[in-house]
Design a protein around this motif. Structure first.
Motif, PDB file in Angstrom:
ATOM      1  N   SER A  45      96.821  44.338  17.068  1.00  0.00           N
ATOM      2  CA  SER A  45      97.206  43.724  18.357  1.00  0.00           C
ATOM      3  C   SER A  45      96.628  42.444  18.865  1.00  0.00           C
ATOM      4  O   SER A  45      95.439  42.480  18.632  1.00  0.00           O
ATOM      5  CB  SER A  45      97.255  44.796  19.654  1.00  0.00           C
ATOM      6  OG  SER A  45      97.832  44.370  20.825  1.00  0.00           O
ATOM      7  N   SER A  46      97.277  41.361  19.281  1.00  0.00           N
ATOM      8  CA  SER A  46      97.097  40.441  19.922  1.00  0.00           C
ATOM      9  C   SER A  46      96.358  40.656  21.345  1.00  0.00           C
ATOM     10  O   SER A  46      95.691  39.766  21.736  1.00  0.00           O
ATOM     11  CB  SER A  46      97.904  39.192  19.853  1.00  0.00           C
ATOM     12  OG  SER A  46      98.916  39.533  20.593  1.00  0.00           O
ATOM     13  N   GLN A  47      96.765  41.703  21.814  1.00  0.00           N
ATOM     14  CA  GLN A  47      96.286  41.846  23.178  1.00  0.00           C
ATOM     15  C   GLN A  47      95.544  43.388  23.355  1.00  0.00           C
ATOM     16  O   GLN A  47      96.278  44.471  22.895  1.00  0.00           O
ATOM     17  CB  GLN A  47      97.150  42.010  24.304  1.00  0.00           C
ATOM     18  CG  GLN A  47      96.993  42.051  25.890  1.00  0.00           C
ATOM     19  CD  GLN A  47      96.072  40.974  26.273  1.00  0.00           C
ATOM     20  OE1 GLN A  47      96.974  39.936  26.135  1.00  0.00           O
ATOM     21  NE2 GLN A  47      95.161  41.245  27.108  1.00  0.00           N
ATOM     22  N   ILE A  48      94.401  43.338  23.476  1.00  0.00           N
ATOM     23  CA  ILE A  48      93.612  44.586  23.412  1.00  0.00           C
ATOM     24  C   ILE A  48      92.855  45.029  24.843  1.00  0.00           C
ATOM     25  O   ILE A  48      91.539  44.247  24.782  1.00  0.00           O
ATOM     26  CB  ILE A  48      92.543  44.941  22.217  1.00  0.00           C
ATOM     27  CG1 ILE A  48      93.491  44.714  20.900  1.00  0.00           C
ATOM     28  CG2 ILE A  48      91.861  46.270  22.213  1.00  0.00           C
ATOM     29  CD1 ILE A  48      92.548  44.508  19.636  1.00  0.00           C
ATOM     30  N   SER A  50      91.656  43.907  28.262  1.00  0.00           N
ATOM     31  CA  SER A  50      91.796  42.535  28.866  1.00  0.00           C
ATOM     32  C   SER A  50      91.454  41.488  27.987  1.00  0.00           C
ATOM     33  O   SER A  50      91.226  40.390  28.204  1.00  0.00           O
ATOM     34  CB  SER A  50      90.383  42.614  29.857  1.00  0.00           C
ATOM     35  OG  SER A  50      89.374  42.708  29.310  1.00  0.00           O
ATOM     36  N   TRP A  51      91.295  41.918  26.486  1.00  0.00           N
ATOM     37  CA  TRP A  51      90.948  40.729  25.642  1.00  0.00           C
ATOM     38  C   TRP A  51      92.207  40.283  24.825  1.00  0.00           C
ATOM     39  O   TRP A  51      93.144  41.062  24.356  1.00  0.00           O
ATOM     40  CB  TRP A  51      90.035  41.449  24.416  1.00  0.00           C
ATOM     41  CG  TRP A  51      88.282  41.651  24.834  1.00  0.00           C
ATOM     42  CD1 TRP A  51      88.233  42.848  25.424  1.00  0.00           C
ATOM     43  CD2 TRP A  51      87.450  40.981  24.930  1.00  0.00           C
ATOM     44  NE1 TRP A  51      87.014  42.834  25.823  1.00  0.00           N
ATOM     45  CE2 TRP A  51      86.652  41.723  25.349  1.00  0.00           C
ATOM     46  CE3 TRP A  51      87.259  39.617  24.338  1.00  0.00           C
ATOM     47  CZ2 TRP A  51      85.139  41.259  25.443  1.00  0.00           C
ATOM     48  CZ3 TRP A  51      86.151  39.012  24.547  1.00  0.00           C
ATOM     49  CH2 TRP A  51      84.957  39.890  25.062  1.00  0.00           C
ATOM     50  N   ARG A  52      92.635  38.759  24.644  1.00  0.00           N
ATOM     51  CA  ARG A  52      93.624  38.312  23.994  1.00  0.00           C
ATOM     52  C   ARG A  52      93.169  37.403  23.219  1.00  0.00           C
ATOM     53  O   ARG A  52      92.331  36.483  23.291  1.00  0.00           O
ATOM     54  CB  ARG A  52      94.271  37.717  25.178  1.00  0.00           C
ATOM     55  CG  ARG A  52      95.534  36.931  24.830  1.00  0.00           C
ATOM     56  CD  ARG A  52      96.219  36.340  26.085  1.00  0.00           C
ATOM     57  NE  ARG A  52      95.503  35.324  27.032  1.00  0.00           N
ATOM     58  CZ  ARG A  52      95.472  34.126  26.378  1.00  0.00           C
ATOM     59  NH1 ARG A  52      95.895  33.597  25.401  1.00  0.00           N
ATOM     60  NH2 ARG A  52      94.637  33.188  27.093  1.00  0.00           N
ATOM     61  N   TYR A  77      89.239  36.324  20.064  1.00  0.00           N
ATOM     62  CA  TYR A  77      89.775  36.920  21.323  1.00  0.00           C
ATOM     63  C   TYR A  77      88.881  36.281  22.412  1.00  0.00           C
ATOM     64  O   TYR A  77      87.818  36.010  22.412  1.00  0.00           O
ATOM     65  CB  TYR A  77      89.589  38.445  21.454  1.00  0.00           C
ATOM     66  CG  TYR A  77      90.490  39.061  20.201  1.00  0.00           C
ATOM     67  CD1 TYR A  77      91.610  39.562  21.007  1.00  0.00           C
ATOM     68  CD2 TYR A  77      90.438  39.004  18.960  1.00  0.00           C
ATOM     69  CE1 TYR A  77      92.662  40.387  19.968  1.00  0.00           C
ATOM     70  CE2 TYR A  77      91.255  39.987  18.058  1.00  0.00           C
ATOM     71  CZ  TYR A  77      92.468  40.142  18.544  1.00  0.00           C
ATOM     72  OH  TYR A  77      93.330  41.043  17.713  1.00  0.00           O
ATOM     73  N   ASP A  79      88.232  37.127  26.973  1.00  0.00           N
ATOM     74  CA  ASP A  79      88.482  37.803  28.206  1.00  0.00           C
ATOM     75  C   ASP A  79      88.404  37.079  29.345  1.00  0.00           C
ATOM     76  O   ASP A  79      87.212  36.640  29.709  1.00  0.00           O
ATOM     77  CB  ASP A  79      87.411  39.045  28.190  1.00  0.00           C
ATOM     78  CG  ASP A  79      87.755  39.956  29.489  1.00  0.00           C
ATOM     79  OD1 ASP A  79      88.379  39.608  30.490  1.00  0.00           O
ATOM     80  OD2 ASP A  79      87.136  41.059  29.512  1.00  0.00           O
ATOM     81  N   SER A  85      84.067  35.551  24.925  1.00  0.00           N
ATOM     82  CA  SER A  85      84.975  35.269  23.715  1.00  0.00           C
ATOM     83  C   SER A  85      84.268  36.029  22.649  1.00  0.00           C
ATOM     84  O   SER A  85      83.056  36.157  22.903  1.00  0.00           O
ATOM     85  CB  SER A  85      84.964  33.795  23.525  1.00  0.00           C
ATOM     86  OG  SER A  85      83.615  33.341  23.153  1.00  0.00           O
ATOM     87  N   LYS A 209      85.912  48.229  22.659  1.00  0.00           N
ATOM     88  CA  LYS A 209      87.432  48.139  23.293  1.00  0.00           C
ATOM     89  C   LYS A 209      88.302  47.802  21.712  1.00  0.00           C
ATOM     90  O   LYS A 209      89.416  48.688  21.402  1.00  0.00           O
ATOM     91  CB  LYS A 209      87.739  46.866  23.768  1.00  0.00           C
ATOM     92  CG  LYS A 209      88.912  46.675  24.214  1.00  0.00           C
ATOM     93  CD  LYS A 209      89.466  47.752  25.125  1.00  0.00           C
ATOM     94  CE  LYS A 209      88.961  47.900  26.429  1.00  0.00           C
ATOM     95  NZ  LYS A 209      89.593  48.948  27.344  1.00  0.00           N
ATOM     96  N   THR A 213      91.169  50.859  18.252  1.00  0.00           N
ATOM     97  CA  THR A 213      92.371  50.418  17.727  1.00  0.00           C
ATOM     98  C   THR A 213      92.358  50.100  16.064  1.00  0.00           C
ATOM     99  O   THR A 213      93.275  50.409  15.340  1.00  0.00           O
ATOM    100  CB  THR A 213      92.628  48.913  18.322  1.00  0.00           C
ATOM    101  OG1 THR A 213      92.807  49.069  19.754  1.00  0.00           O
ATOM    102  CG2 THR A 213      94.073  48.319  17.952  1.00  0.00           C
TER     103      THR A 213
END
Length: 220
Positions: A45-48, A50-52, A77, A79, A85, A209, A213
């Motif tokens: 996922s590209s969004q985990i 609050s991490w993008r 990624y 936040d 980062s 986090k 995943t």
């Protein structure tokens, strides 16, 4: 997880043990191993939380040819709320029976111009695990820039920090499960004006986090 006492022996004893176990594995299971089905790492996922993800860094063909991983990703990624980062690199190997295995960051990073300044192990409590996982903590420097690196070897059955222990368990898993698939997971956080401890805290927080995943995405 504690390791057997002989893990503190010399490298010569390590290699003797590994060669012996590899011979046992070869003759015990001559028909080969079960190669797991695996989903592309690009499905991560590209969004985990609050991490993008803000950058999907291409792996150069010559680098991939050297590493020989069956799949790999290299992402950044952030936040934004925490002004944090993290760089994530994951390399998956569906089998090590051909002699191909992950390259230790302790070898690759100095080859890229980074100088190691400190190396240790640390325990990280991650969701879904009864006890903390042990990872390598590595401080690297290039000029005025420095970074905190956390990395580990991850299989369906365990997380291992030590390179020799990872090879030992590869042989054990080939005997017990007929599988030798593994992944190298590396997290890098740059040190800024907040200092090394803040960078380490960011790396730990990102690891906590991303771990569940990755556990779901990698073959079980």
């Amino acid at each position: 997880m504690s390791l057997p006492k002989f893990f503190s022996a010399s490298r010569f004893r390590w290699m003797t043990l590994l060669l012996g176990l590899q011979a046992v594995a070869y003759y015990a299971y001559p028909k080969g191993e079960a190669i797991p089905h695996f989903d592309p790492l690009s499905r991560l996922s590209s969004q985990i939380g609050s991490w993008r993800m803000v950058q999907d860094v291409p792996i150069e063909p010559e680098v991939q040819a050297l590493l020989k991983a069956d799949d790999a990703i290299n992402r950044v990624y952030i936040d934004a709320a925490a002004n944090s980062s993290a760089s994530l690199y994951v390399a998956f190997f569906k089998t090590q029976s051909t002699g191909i295995s992950p390259h230790s960051p302790k070898v690759c990073l100095p080859g890229s111009g980074w100088t190691p300044r400190d190396s240790s192990r640390m325990a990280v409590q991650v969701p879904g695990e009864d006890s903390p996982i042990t990872v390598n903590r590595y401080i690297i420097q290039r000029g005025e820039a420095s970074s905190v690196v956390l990395y580990w070897y991850q299989t369906p059955h365990r997380v291992v920090a030590d390179e020799y222990a990872a090879k030992f368990y590869t042989v054990i898993d080939s005997l017990r499960f007929h599988r030798t698939d593994t992944s190298l997971v590396r997290v890098i956080c740059n040190v800024d004006s907040r200092g090394e401890q803040a960078a380490q805290d960011e790396a730990v927080r990102f690891t906590q986090k991303i771990f569940p995943t990755l556990r779901q995405l990698l073959p079980s």
